[in-house]
Design a protein around this motif. Sequence first.
Motif, PDB file in Angstrom:
ATOM      1  N   ARG A  61       0.791  -1.228   0.000  1.00  0.00           N
ATOM      2  CA  ARG A  61       0.000   0.000   0.000  1.00  0.00           C
ATOM      3  C   ARG A  61       0.825   1.281   0.000  1.00  0.00           C
ATOM      4  NH1 ARG A  61      -4.283  -2.373   4.301  1.00  0.00           N
ATOM      5  NH2 ARG A  61      -5.474  -3.653   2.819  1.00  0.00           N
ATOM      6  N   PRO A  62       1.906   1.384   0.812  1.00  0.00           N
ATOM      7  CA  PRO A  62       2.662   2.638   0.773  1.00  0.00           C
ATOM      8  C   PRO A  62       3.154   2.991  -0.627  1.00  0.00           C
ATOM      9  CG  PRO A  62       3.350   1.297   2.634  1.00  0.00           C
ATOM     10  CD  PRO A  62       2.455   0.438   1.801  1.00  0.00           C
ATOM     11  N   PHE A  63       3.554   1.974  -1.389  1.00  0.00           N
ATOM     12  CA  PHE A  63       4.067   2.223  -2.732  1.00  0.00           C
ATOM     13  C   PHE A  63       2.945   2.609  -3.689  1.00  0.00           C
ATOM     14  CE2 PHE A  63       6.760  -0.803  -0.532  1.00  0.00           C
ATOM     15  CZ  PHE A  63       7.994  -0.185  -0.636  1.00  0.00           C
ATOM     16  N   ASN A  90       6.486  12.492  -4.019  1.00  0.00           N
ATOM     17  CA  ASN A  90       5.597  11.341  -3.908  1.00  0.00           C
ATOM     18  C   ASN A  90       6.362  10.029  -3.947  1.00  0.00           C
ATOM     19  OD1 ASN A  90       2.507  11.798  -3.963  1.00  0.00           O
ATOM     20  ND2 ASN A  90       3.320  13.414  -5.245  1.00  0.00           N
ATOM     21  N   LEU A  91       7.394   9.965  -4.773  1.00  0.00           N
ATOM     22  CA  LEU A  91       8.163   8.727  -4.909  1.00  0.00           C
ATOM     23  C   LEU A  91       8.931   8.388  -3.638  1.00  0.00           C
ATOM     24  CD1 LEU A  91       9.519   9.130  -8.556  1.00  0.00           C
ATOM     25  CD2 LEU A  91       7.589   7.748  -7.771  1.00  0.00           C
ATOM     26  N   PHE A  92       9.300   9.400  -2.855  1.00  0.00           N
ATOM     27  CA  PHE A  92      10.037   9.162  -1.616  1.00  0.00           C
ATOM     28  C   PHE A  92       9.131   8.822  -0.437  1.00  0.00           C
ATOM     29  CE2 PHE A  92      13.624  11.092  -3.791  1.00  0.00           C
ATOM     30  CZ  PHE A  92      14.699  10.408  -3.248  1.00  0.00           C
ATOM     31  N   GLY A  93       7.813   8.949  -0.627  1.00  0.00           N
ATOM     32  CA  GLY A  93       6.882   8.679   0.463  1.00  0.00           C
ATOM     33  C   GLY A  93       7.043   7.307   1.104  1.00  0.00           C
ATOM     34  N   PRO A  94       7.113   6.212   0.311  1.00  0.00           N
ATOM     35  CA  PRO A  94       7.254   4.889   0.933  1.00  0.00           C
ATOM     36  C   PRO A  94       8.513   4.743   1.784  1.00  0.00           C
ATOM     37  CG  PRO A  94       6.602   4.682  -1.364  1.00  0.00           C
ATOM     38  CD  PRO A  94       6.929   6.120  -1.143  1.00  0.00           C
ATOM     39  N   ALA A  95       9.625   5.323   1.330  1.00  0.00           N
ATOM     40  CA  ALA A  95      10.857   5.230   2.114  1.00  0.00           C
ATOM     41  C   ALA A  95      10.697   5.932   3.457  1.00  0.00           C
ATOM     42  CB  ALA A  95      12.019   5.837   1.324  1.00  0.00           C
ATOM     43  N   ILE A 105      10.058   5.990   9.517  1.00  0.00           N
ATOM     44  CA  ILE A 105       9.508   6.628  10.720  1.00  0.00           C
ATOM     45  C   ILE A 105       8.002   6.429  10.863  1.00  0.00           C
ATOM     46  CG2 ILE A 105      11.338   8.355  10.903  1.00  0.00           C
ATOM     47  CD1 ILE A 105       9.565  10.362   9.536  1.00  0.00           C
ATOM     48  N   GLY A 106       7.403   5.629   9.992  1.00  0.00           N
ATOM     49  CA  GLY A 106       5.977   5.367  10.098  1.00  0.00           C
ATOM     50  C   GLY A 106       5.139   6.438   9.416  1.00  0.00           C
ATOM     51  N   LEU A 107       3.857   6.155   9.283  1.00  0.00           N
ATOM     52  CA  LEU A 107       2.961   7.070   8.579  1.00  0.00           C
ATOM     53  C   LEU A 107       2.741   8.368   9.352  1.00  0.00           C
ATOM     54  CD1 LEU A 107       0.339   4.482   7.298  1.00  0.00           C
ATOM     55  CD2 LEU A 107       2.018   5.713   5.925  1.00  0.00           C
ATOM     56  N   VAL A 108       2.447   8.266  10.638  1.00  0.00           N
ATOM     57  CA  VAL A 108       2.228   9.477  11.439  1.00  0.00           C
ATOM     58  C   VAL A 108       3.492  10.315  11.504  1.00  0.00           C
ATOM     59  CG1 VAL A 108       1.722  10.335  13.756  1.00  0.00           C
ATOM     60  CG2 VAL A 108       0.348   8.503  12.796  1.00  0.00           C
ATOM     61  N   GLY A 109       4.623   9.674  11.803  1.00  0.00           N
ATOM     62  CA  GLY A 109       5.891  10.399  11.828  1.00  0.00           C
ATOM     63  C   GLY A 109       6.201  11.038  10.489  1.00  0.00           C
ATOM     64  N   GLN A 151       0.898  14.024   1.226  1.00  0.00           N
ATOM     65  CA  GLN A 151      -0.476  13.668   0.851  1.00  0.00           C
ATOM     66  C   GLN A 151      -0.744  12.166   0.840  1.00  0.00           C
ATOM     67  OE1 GLN A 151      -2.276  15.663  -2.522  1.00  0.00           O
ATOM     68  NE2 GLN A 151      -1.035  17.485  -2.170  1.00  0.00           N
ATOM     69  N   PRO A 152       0.058  11.358   0.126  1.00  0.00           N
ATOM     70  CA  PRO A 152      -0.237   9.922   0.144  1.00  0.00           C
ATOM     71  C   PRO A 152      -0.060   9.293   1.522  1.00  0.00           C
ATOM     72  CG  PRO A 152       1.807  10.364  -1.043  1.00  0.00           C
ATOM     73  CD  PRO A 152       1.153  11.673  -0.805  1.00  0.00           C
ATOM     74  N   LEU A 153       0.867   9.818   2.330  1.00  0.00           N
ATOM     75  CA  LEU A 153       1.052   9.280   3.677  1.00  0.00           C
ATOM     76  C   LEU A 153      -0.188   9.532   4.525  1.00  0.00           C
ATOM     77  CD1 LEU A 153       4.725  10.451   4.441  1.00  0.00           C
ATOM     78  CD2 LEU A 153       3.966   8.259   3.502  1.00  0.00           C
ATOM     79  N   ALA A 154      -0.713  10.760   4.485  1.00  0.00           N
ATOM     80  CA  ALA A 154      -1.901  11.101   5.274  1.00  0.00           C
ATOM     81  C   ALA A 154      -3.123  10.326   4.797  1.00  0.00           C
ATOM     82  CB  ALA A 154      -2.158  12.608   5.201  1.00  0.00           C
ATOM     83  N   SER A 155      -3.259  10.190   3.482  1.00  0.00           N
ATOM     84  CA  SER A 155      -4.392   9.448   2.941  1.00  0.00           C
ATOM     85  C   SER A 155      -4.325   7.975   3.336  1.00  0.00           C
ATOM     86  CB  SER A 155      -4.418   9.592   1.418  1.00  0.00           C
ATOM     87  OG  SER A 155      -5.515   8.918   0.860  1.00  0.00           O
TER      88      SER A 155
END
Length: 305
Positions: free
Chosen positions: A23-25, A164-169, A174-178, A218-222
């Motif tokens: 999902r993160p990707f 956006n591409l760096f979001g999964p890393a 540090i997790g989604l909230v972090g 954005q994708p992390l919060a969603s």
Amino acid sequence: MVITVFRLSIAPVIMRETGSSARPFLFSAAFGVLFASAIVGSIVGGALPHLFQAFYGEEQAALRATLYAGCVLTLLSTVPFFAMTEPAGSGTRPPPTALTQLRDFLEIDWGLHLKLLLPAALVGLGAGLIIPFMNLYFRDRFGLTEGEIGALFAVMQGFMVVGNLFGPAVSRRIGLVGGVVATQLASVPFMVVLALSGNFPLVAAAFFLRSGLMNMNQPLASHFAMEVVSERDHAVTNSLLSLAWFLAWSVSADIGGALIERKGYTEPLLIAAALYVAASVLYWIFFKDVEEASVPRAEVEIPEA
């Protein structure tokens, strides 16, 4: 309306169709594709009228043909949806009635949703104060021409894609909230630079980096919002988050325009930065203890480049 329905459908579909490790990707890819295709569409949309004018010999006909080309591309985008299947067992369930939908809406966890909506609304308030006016900011403060502003925004869109591409890393580290809190707070110093600096190279760099960081967010919060609410509430949660953000944006855009007209760009930028900080602090207070218990981190290894 159609674009809104499409964008609101992305997150629930990803949650339904994929496992937690992917999902993160996919959240990052979904947002990245939207921004990347917007860049390509802007380039193609600017070139097509010239191409069609050489063929038709008339500007109005060339613009009409360009709009028809956009209609064809939009219709082609529906093809992948026909390949999607309903989840197992969905065909045996009766279609929801208006009454059952209203009951489900009233029974959602409003305490949790208000915690999700308040930070989103604060970010929307901050963004609305200044983001709609950034083209005027560069024109008025630095005297840039329309072409130079267009080039600047094209580069900015590229940074949004990279973010956006760096979001999964980030979510793996540090997790989604972090990740949401860190990227939001990291964008604040760049907003202060935009507010206070008159050095164009420094301001341009701050503009690019702020955009990349906030669109990494954005994708992390969603993704996080979809993980912490029940599956039944995915669609309504996504809709409420979008509604909160855009309502806040529409209110603050009017305020931002008035502030800029009377005071200039410094005050709206600093107020927006303060709202981003407030949103980040509230997000951390609300969810710092939720993530580890409720949200699985991705376990997919990123291959070496």
